[in-house]
Design a protein around this motif. Sequence first.
Motif, PDB file in Angstrom:
ATOM      1  N   UNK A  20       0.829  -1.208   0.000  1.00 25.87           N
ATOM      2  CA  UNK A  20       0.000   0.000   0.000  1.00 25.87           C
ATOM      3  C   UNK A  20       0.861   1.254   0.000  1.00 25.87           C
ATOM      4  N   UNK A  21       1.904   1.266   0.819  1.00 23.78           N
ATOM      5  CA  UNK A  21       2.754   2.451   0.906  1.00 23.78           C
ATOM      6  C   UNK A  21       3.496   2.691  -0.400  1.00 23.78           C
ATOM      7  N   UNK A  22       4.028   1.639  -0.981  1.00 25.95           N
ATOM      8  CA  UNK A  22       4.794   1.793  -2.206  1.00 25.95           C
ATOM      9  C   UNK A  22       3.914   2.233  -3.373  1.00 25.95           C
ATOM     10  N   UNK A  23       2.755   1.596  -3.521  1.00 27.76           N
ATOM     11  CA  UNK A  23       1.886   1.943  -4.641  1.00 27.76           C
ATOM     12  C   UNK A  23       1.332   3.360  -4.466  1.00 27.76           C
ATOM     13  N   UNK A  24       1.083   3.778  -3.232  1.00 31.83           N
ATOM     14  CA  UNK A  24       0.583   5.134  -2.988  1.00 31.83           C
ATOM     15  C   UNK A  24       1.632   6.183  -3.330  1.00 31.83           C
ATOM     16  N   UNK A  25       2.872   5.916  -2.937  1.00 28.33           N
ATOM     17  CA  UNK A  25       3.948   6.865  -3.215  1.00 28.33           C
ATOM     18  C   UNK A  25       4.170   7.019  -4.726  1.00 28.33           C
ATOM     19  N   UNK A  26       4.189   5.906  -5.445  1.00 29.35           N
ATOM     20  CA  UNK A  26       4.410   5.967  -6.895  1.00 29.35           C
ATOM     21  C   UNK A  26       3.267   6.698  -7.589  1.00 29.35           C
ATOM     22  N   UNK A  27       2.037   6.317  -7.264  1.00 30.81           N
ATOM     23  CA  UNK A  27       0.883   6.944  -7.901  1.00 30.81           C
ATOM     24  C   UNK A  27       0.810   8.432  -7.585  1.00 30.81           C
ATOM     25  N   UNK A  28       1.053   8.792  -6.331  1.00 30.75           N
ATOM     26  CA  UNK A  28       0.990  10.202  -5.945  1.00 30.75           C
ATOM     27  C   UNK A  28       2.101  11.011  -6.604  1.00 30.75           C
ATOM     28  N   UNK A  29       3.292  10.447  -6.674  1.00 28.49           N
ATOM     29  CA  UNK A  29       4.398  11.162  -7.305  1.00 28.49           C
ATOM     30  C   UNK A  29       4.134  11.467  -8.770  1.00 28.49           C
ATOM     31  N   UNK A  30       3.596  10.497  -9.498  1.00 28.83           N
ATOM     32  CA  UNK A  30       3.289  10.702 -10.914  1.00 28.83           C
ATOM     33  C   UNK A  30       2.153  11.708 -11.067  1.00 28.83           C
ATOM     34  N   UNK A  31       1.123  11.586 -10.245  1.00 27.70           N
ATOM     35  CA  UNK A  31       0.015  12.554 -10.289  1.00 27.70           C
ATOM     36  C   UNK A  31       0.522  13.962 -10.006  1.00 27.70           C
ATOM     37  N   UNK A  32       1.445  14.085  -9.052  1.00 23.09           N
ATOM     38  CA  UNK A  32       1.979  15.393  -8.728  1.00 23.09           C
ATOM     39  C   UNK A  32       2.733  16.020  -9.891  1.00 23.09           C
ATOM     40  N   UNK A  33       3.533  15.221 -10.577  1.00 24.84           N
ATOM     41  CA  UNK A  33       4.245  15.731 -11.745  1.00 24.84           C
ATOM     42  C   UNK A  33       3.279  16.234 -12.805  1.00 24.84           C
ATOM     43  N   UNK A  34       2.332  15.388 -13.169  1.00 24.37           N
ATOM     44  CA  UNK A  34       1.416  15.745 -14.249  1.00 24.37           C
ATOM     45  C   UNK A  34       0.511  16.911 -13.873  1.00 24.37           C
ATOM     46  N   UNK A  35       0.167  17.015 -12.599  1.00 22.04           N
ATOM     47  CA  UNK A  35      -0.755  18.071 -12.187  1.00 22.04           C
ATOM     48  C   UNK A  35      -0.182  19.463 -12.447  1.00 22.04           C
ATOM     49  N   UNK A  36       1.131  19.590 -12.443  1.00 26.29           N
ATOM     50  CA  UNK A  36       1.734  20.900 -12.704  1.00 26.29           C
ATOM     51  C   UNK A  36       1.363  21.398 -14.092  1.00 26.29           C
ATOM     52  N   UNK A  37       1.460  20.527 -15.079  1.00 24.55           N
ATOM     53  CA  UNK A  37       1.087  20.928 -16.445  1.00 24.55           C
ATOM     54  C   UNK A  37      -0.418  21.110 -16.579  1.00 24.55           C
TER      55      UNK A  37
END
Length: 300
Positions: A20-37
Amino acid sequence: MSTLSELLLGPLEFGFMQNALLVSVVAAGVCGLLSSWLVLMGWSLMGEAVAHSILPGIVLAYIFGVPMAVGAFVFGMLAVALIGGISTSSTLKHDTVIGVVFTSLFALGLVLISRTPSQTHLQHILFGNVLGTSRTDLYQVLVLGALTAAVLLIKRRDFTLLAFDRTFAHTIGLSTAGLSAVLLMLLALTTVTALQTLGIILVVAMLVIPGATALLVTRTFGPMLAVASSSAVASAVVGVYASYWLDIATGGTIVLVQAAQFTAAYLFAPRKGLLGQAVRRHRPAAPRIDQASASTERTS
């Protein structure tokens, strides 16, 4: 110290918490990157459209026994194609077309769910089930997340120019239509990546809030990317731990932590925060020296 160690390491004794921790970190990190654009380009509504439009693809994939990521990606791209086609072939405004397409596809998904014999797993797609992440789900998220992040970082200069000055990007020879298509494809992949963690409904928040938070506290795009991604990852870590110890919904907790970060930025950001602006408005202006008087004093 032992209490702190127990709080941090105790949950990690369980395999489901590690996943759960690993999948949450990966998903959140990618969402954070894309959200900037997405925030800079005004595509926040497009993110919501793609997130909701993939529901029928997930249900059909479940019914026919194919990977749900495939069905989700196909319907995400179908939504993008429909929005683009209807917008260019009619006089309707873009936001109107988005509303028509994503609500229609989302309603189709809900109807398909109602006719599916086993609804438990599909309900998890709506609201997330990060604690039920399997090793197969984890590997899928890692692969999709790494692919999306790699493309975003490799092409970040082109995407950034597209966001700030589309006309200039076209003038220097960049394919603005092609870049937009790639960015929308990455949006569909990111949505698929975050499904297991947050579900369709909450993934929209993580595609918007990190970028909005970073925009309030930064002045240039490089730091904005770093702040958006790091704040999203931090919210994932805090959210997973809090949901474990408080026995509350993981996806909702992650989003609430991110919302708290946005609230803090909205209030206390040095330049763009509400309190900072209020202080500057009420700060007495520095006395201005009349140029003629100053010149006379220097002469004398």
